[in-house]
Scaffold this motif. Structure first.
Motif, PDB file in Angstrom:
ATOM      1  N   THR A  99       0.833  -1.210   0.000  1.00 50.31           N
ATOM      2  CA  THR A  99       0.000   0.000   0.000  1.00 50.31           C
ATOM      3  C   THR A  99       0.866   1.258   0.000  1.00 50.31           C
ATOM      4  OG1 THR A  99      -1.778  -1.145   1.187  1.00 50.31           O
ATOM      5  CG2 THR A  99      -1.800   1.262   1.225  1.00 50.31           C
ATOM      6  N   VAL A 100       1.847   1.294   0.896  1.00 57.66           N
ATOM      7  CA  VAL A 100       2.744   2.453   0.966  1.00 57.66           C
ATOM      8  C   VAL A 100       3.531   2.607  -0.324  1.00 57.66           C
ATOM      9  CG1 VAL A 100       4.785   3.383   2.126  1.00 57.66           C
ATOM     10  CG2 VAL A 100       2.927   2.394   3.477  1.00 57.66           C
ATOM     11  N   GLY A 101       4.070   1.496  -0.835  1.00 61.57           N
ATOM     12  CA  GLY A 101       4.886   1.565  -2.039  1.00 61.57           C
ATOM     13  C   GLY A 101       4.109   1.999  -3.262  1.00 61.57           C
ATOM     14  N   VAL A 102       2.901   1.473  -3.428  1.00 65.14           N
ATOM     15  CA  VAL A 102       2.093   1.826  -4.598  1.00 65.14           C
ATOM     16  C   VAL A 102       1.671   3.291  -4.539  1.00 65.14           C
ATOM     17  CG1 VAL A 102      -0.132   1.442  -5.716  1.00 65.14           C
ATOM     18  CG2 VAL A 102       1.289  -0.507  -5.061  1.00 65.14           C
ATOM     19  N   VAL A 103       1.187   3.730  -3.391  1.00 58.88           N
ATOM     20  CA  VAL A 103       0.766   5.131  -3.252  1.00 58.88           C
ATOM     21  C   VAL A 103       1.954   6.062  -3.466  1.00 58.88           C
ATOM     22  CG1 VAL A 103      -0.128   6.858  -1.640  1.00 58.88           C
ATOM     23  CG2 VAL A 103      -1.173   4.587  -1.743  1.00 58.88           C
ATOM     24  N   SER A 104       3.088   5.708  -2.882  1.00 54.52           N
ATOM     25  CA  SER A 104       4.283   6.535  -3.011  1.00 54.52           C
ATOM     26  C   SER A 104       4.752   6.611  -4.464  1.00 54.52           C
ATOM     27  CB  SER A 104       5.394   5.979  -2.120  1.00 54.52           C
ATOM     28  OG  SER A 104       6.573   6.733  -2.253  1.00 54.52           O
ATOM     29  N   GLY A 105       4.833   5.446  -5.121  1.00 55.12           N
ATOM     30  CA  GLY A 105       5.314   5.432  -6.503  1.00 55.12           C
ATOM     31  C   GLY A 105       4.343   6.040  -7.488  1.00 55.12           C
ATOM     32  N   TYR A 106       3.054   5.930  -7.223  1.00 54.25           N
ATOM     33  CA  TYR A 106       2.046   6.449  -8.152  1.00 54.25           C
ATOM     34  C   TYR A 106       1.865   7.956  -8.019  1.00 54.25           C
ATOM     35  CZ  TYR A 106      -2.446   6.963 -10.549  1.00 54.25           C
ATOM     36  OH  TYR A 106      -3.457   7.355 -11.386  1.00 54.25           O
ATOM     37  N   LEU A 111       4.725  13.375  -1.028  1.00 54.32           N
ATOM     38  CA  LEU A 111       4.271  12.152  -0.366  1.00 54.32           C
ATOM     39  C   LEU A 111       5.292  11.031  -0.545  1.00 54.32           C
ATOM     40  CD1 LEU A 111       1.836  11.039   1.229  1.00 54.32           C
ATOM     41  CD2 LEU A 111       0.920  10.206  -0.954  1.00 54.32           C
ATOM     42  N   ASP A 112       5.828  10.931  -1.748  1.00 48.64           N
ATOM     43  CA  ASP A 112       6.864   9.929  -2.017  1.00 48.64           C
ATOM     44  C   ASP A 112       8.104  10.219  -1.182  1.00 48.64           C
ATOM     45  OD1 ASP A 112       8.236   7.817  -3.367  1.00 48.64           O
ATOM     46  OD2 ASP A 112       9.188   9.315  -4.649  1.00 48.64           O
ATOM     47  N   THR A 113       8.469  11.471  -1.076  1.00 51.79           N
ATOM     48  CA  THR A 113       9.653  11.842  -0.292  1.00 51.79           C
ATOM     49  C   THR A 113       9.491  11.474   1.174  1.00 51.79           C
ATOM     50  OG1 THR A 113      10.112  13.687  -1.798  1.00 51.79           O
ATOM     51  CG2 THR A 113      11.150  13.746   0.376  1.00 51.79           C
ATOM     52  N   VAL A 114       8.340  11.782   1.747  1.00 53.72           N
ATOM     53  CA  VAL A 114       8.097  11.481   3.163  1.00 53.72           C
ATOM     54  C   VAL A 114       8.112   9.975   3.400  1.00 53.72           C
ATOM     55  CG1 VAL A 114       6.409  11.600   5.032  1.00 53.72           C
ATOM     56  CG2 VAL A 114       6.830  13.605   3.589  1.00 53.72           C
ATOM     57  N   PHE A 115       7.364   9.236   2.583  1.00 52.23           N
ATOM     58  CA  PHE A 115       7.292   7.784   2.754  1.00 52.23           C
ATOM     59  C   PHE A 115       8.669   7.138   2.632  1.00 52.23           C
ATOM     60  CE2 PHE A 115       2.556   7.104   1.483  1.00 52.23           C
ATOM     61  CZ  PHE A 115       2.189   7.534   2.749  1.00 52.23           C
ATOM     62  N   MET A 116       9.436   7.537   1.642  1.00 47.93           N
ATOM     63  CA  MET A 116      10.725   6.900   1.407  1.00 47.93           C
ATOM     64  C   MET A 116      11.757   7.282   2.460  1.00 47.93           C
ATOM     65  SD  MET A 116      10.487   4.728  -0.925  1.00 47.93           S
ATOM     66  CE  MET A 116       8.812   4.429  -0.280  1.00 47.93           C
ATOM     67  N   ARG A 117      11.625   8.472   3.054  1.00 45.87           N
ATOM     68  CA  ARG A 117      12.555   8.803   4.127  1.00 45.87           C
ATOM     69  C   ARG A 117      12.290   7.935   5.354  1.00 45.87           C
ATOM     70  NH1 ARG A 117      13.740  11.047   0.247  1.00 45.87           N
ATOM     71  NH2 ARG A 117      14.592   8.937   0.089  1.00 45.87           N
ATOM     72  N   VAL A 118      11.013   7.675   5.626  1.00 47.23           N
ATOM     73  CA  VAL A 118      10.674   6.774   6.736  1.00 47.23           C
ATOM     74  C   VAL A 118      11.202   5.374   6.454  1.00 47.23           C
ATOM     75  CG1 VAL A 118       8.788   5.693   8.012  1.00 47.23           C
ATOM     76  CG2 VAL A 118       8.647   8.116   7.384  1.00 47.23           C
ATOM     77  N   VAL A 119      11.033   4.916   5.224  1.00 47.45           N
ATOM     78  CA  VAL A 119      11.537   3.592   4.836  1.00 47.45           C
ATOM     79  C   VAL A 119      13.056   3.543   4.964  1.00 47.45           C
ATOM     80  CG1 VAL A 119      11.829   2.029   2.880  1.00 47.45           C
ATOM     81  CG2 VAL A 119       9.588   3.024   3.366  1.00 47.45           C
ATOM     82  N   ASP A 120      13.737   4.606   4.552  1.00 47.68           N
ATOM     83  CA  ASP A 120      15.199   4.649   4.645  1.00 47.68           C
ATOM     84  C   ASP A 120      15.659   4.558   6.099  1.00 47.68           C
ATOM     85  OD1 ASP A 120      15.415   4.854   1.927  1.00 47.68           O
ATOM     86  OD2 ASP A 120      15.631   7.044   1.905  1.00 47.68           O
ATOM     87  N   PRO A 155       9.220  -2.351   5.052  1.00 41.13           N
ATOM     88  CA  PRO A 155       9.985  -1.504   4.129  1.00 41.13           C
ATOM     89  C   PRO A 155      10.447  -2.229   2.874  1.00 41.13           C
ATOM     90  CG  PRO A 155      10.769  -1.236   6.372  1.00 41.13           C
ATOM     91  CD  PRO A 155       9.845  -2.407   6.384  1.00 41.13           C
ATOM     92  N   ILE A 156      10.703  -3.538   2.985  1.00 40.80           N
ATOM     93  CA  ILE A 156      11.153  -4.300   1.812  1.00 40.80           C
ATOM     94  C   ILE A 156      10.047  -4.341   0.768  1.00 40.80           C
ATOM     95  CG2 ILE A 156      11.949  -6.555   1.020  1.00 40.80           C
ATOM     96  CD1 ILE A 156      13.133  -7.000   3.798  1.00 40.80           C
ATOM     97  N   PHE A 157       8.831  -4.645   1.205  1.00 41.23           N
ATOM     98  CA  PHE A 157       7.704  -4.659   0.267  1.00 41.23           C
ATOM     99  C   PHE A 157       7.432  -3.266  -0.278  1.00 41.23           C
ATOM    100  CE2 PHE A 157       6.769  -8.697   2.406  1.00 41.23           C
ATOM    101  CZ  PHE A 157       6.422  -9.483   1.318  1.00 41.23           C
ATOM    102  N   ALA A 158       7.601  -2.249   0.559  1.00 37.63           N
ATOM    103  CA  ALA A 158       7.380  -0.883   0.096  1.00 37.63           C
ATOM    104  C   ALA A 158       8.355  -0.522  -1.026  1.00 37.63           C
ATOM    105  CB  ALA A 158       7.514   0.093   1.265  1.00 37.63           C
ATOM    106  N   ARG A 159       9.613  -0.871  -0.858  1.00 36.93           N
ATOM    107  CA  ARG A 159      10.610  -0.571  -1.886  1.00 36.93           C
ATOM    108  C   ARG A 159      10.305  -1.314  -3.189  1.00 36.93           C
ATOM    109  NH1 ARG A 159      15.907   0.957  -0.449  1.00 36.93           N
ATOM    110  NH2 ARG A 159      15.788   2.965   0.634  1.00 36.93           N
ATOM    111  N   VAL A 160       9.982  -2.605  -3.081  1.00 33.84           N
ATOM    112  CA  VAL A 160       9.693  -3.404  -4.274  1.00 33.84           C
ATOM    113  C   VAL A 160       8.470  -2.852  -5.005  1.00 33.84           C
ATOM    114  CG1 VAL A 160       8.950  -5.681  -5.082  1.00 33.84           C
ATOM    115  CG2 VAL A 160      10.768  -5.502  -3.377  1.00 33.84           C
ATOM    116  N   ALA A 161       7.402  -2.564  -4.253  1.00 34.57           N
ATOM    117  CA  ALA A 161       6.166  -2.056  -4.860  1.00 34.57           C
ATOM    118  C   ALA A 161       6.386  -0.679  -5.483  1.00 34.57           C
ATOM    119  CB  ALA A 161       5.056  -1.999  -3.823  1.00 34.57           C
ATOM    120  N   ARG A 162       7.125   0.188  -4.810  1.00 35.45           N
ATOM    121  CA  ARG A 162       7.365   1.537  -5.337  1.00 35.45           C
ATOM    122  C   ARG A 162       8.146   1.485  -6.643  1.00 35.45           C
ATOM    123  NH1 ARG A 162      11.767   5.057  -5.057  1.00 35.45           N
ATOM    124  NH2 ARG A 162      11.222   7.282  -5.251  1.00 35.45           N
ATOM    125  N   ALA A 163       9.223   0.699  -6.665  1.00 37.68           N
ATOM    126  CA  ALA A 163      10.043   0.610  -7.873  1.00 37.68           C
ATOM    127  C   ALA A 163       9.233   0.078  -9.053  1.00 37.68           C
ATOM    128  CB  ALA A 163      11.253  -0.279  -7.624  1.00 37.68           C
TER     129      ALA A 163
END
Length: 298
Positions: A99-106, A111-120, A155-163
């Protein structure tokens, strides 16, 4: 390629002997997870001190531990517990992370910046250390273990889904849908999610393997599944003082962990071969070449 000439996903999977082996192992593991309480020949906490530390034999296939408890029965129920923790925690990580990855990547942008900084930030911590921190805050137990492992793998699923989402959202069919005024939810459900399913499915299989290892590690440290419920990691911990006189106390729980992790990893490799277009094309071309008569290969 027509339907008649295109090899089905199932055929590609079943042509790989490693995938067949992993599928067979997972069927056995799933059967154990569903029926452990019924097929276990002894109670998991039936103490029989006079028969303590008995080697594997007819009465006790995997021997007995320091309290005379049947190791085979305890391995069955502990495998069930490990699978429960792994499946529920990875499902949690899958739902939240995708959910996080798809919303962030789409959506992109801030929003993408905030989500990915948390993931990082979450990626900055080693997996086991982050899980230990969660358990230390919430206390040991099955629910906490599930939550800790789920948080670690989100975070692993978030990264895969976002990419995957970022590569799909620029495809022409997505642009056409947007230009026609199609709603975002429809685009996500009709175009984005089906096209990112392949890497997510492969990651799910691999994450299940690592979730089993994580649960065993937490239980080994006394922070996972708590007694009297048996766990594979705790059984290995309890065997430390009896390694030289009762090797079976550590070998059989360790073998259960090894087989489960190996099966999920091998399945992940097989799914990658089927779902990755480049890998699948190579496999199908190799299969067609093998079916050709010798004269046509010259």
């Amino acid at each position: 390629m027509t339907t008649a000439t295109r090899t089905s996903s199932l055929q590609v999977l079943m042509r790989n002997p490693v995938t067949v082996l992993s599928t067979a192992l997972l069927i056995v593991i799933a059967f154990i997870a569903l029926t452990a309480n019924w097929i276990a020949p002894y109670g998991i906490n039936d103490v029989d001190v006079p028969n303590a530390l008995q080697p594997p034999g007819g009465a006790h296939w995997f021997g007995t531990d320091e309290l005379g408890r049947d190791v085979f029965s305890r391995v069955l129920v502990a495998t069930q517990a490990s699978m429960h923790v792994a499946v529920v925690s990875v499902t949690f990580a899958l739902v939240v992370g995708v959910t996080v990855g798809v919303v962030s990547g789409y959506r992109g942008g801030w929003l993408d910046t905030v989500f990915m900084r948390v993931v990082d930030v979450m990626f900055a911590f080693p997996v086991l250390l982050l899980a230990l921190a969660v358990v230390a805050i919430l206390g040991p137990g099955v629910t906490t273990t599930i939550l800790a492992i789920g948080i670690v793998y989100t975070p692993i699923f978030a990264r895969v889904a976002r990419a995957s989402t970022m590569s799909v959202r620029v495809e022409p069919f997505v642009s056409v849908s947007r230009s026609m005024g199609t709603g975002h939810l429809y685009i996500l459900g009709r175009h984005i999610l089906p096209n990112i399913a392949a890497p997510v499915v492969v990651q799910t299989s691999l994450s299940l393997a690592f979730a089993i290892l994580s649960e065993a590690a937490l239980s080994f440290l006394g922070l996972g599944i708590q007694p009297p419920q048996p766990s594979l990691g705790r059984m290995i911990f309890d065997s430390q003082g009896f390694v030289t006189m009762a090797w079976w106390m550590a070998v059989f729980p360790g073998a259960a962990i090894f087989v489960a992790v190996l099966a999920f990893n091998l399945l992940g490799d097989g799914l990658r071969d089927v779902l990755d277009p480049r890998q699948r094309t190579m496999i199908e071309a190799r299969a067609r070449n093998e079916r050709k008569p010798p004269e046509s290969k010259r």
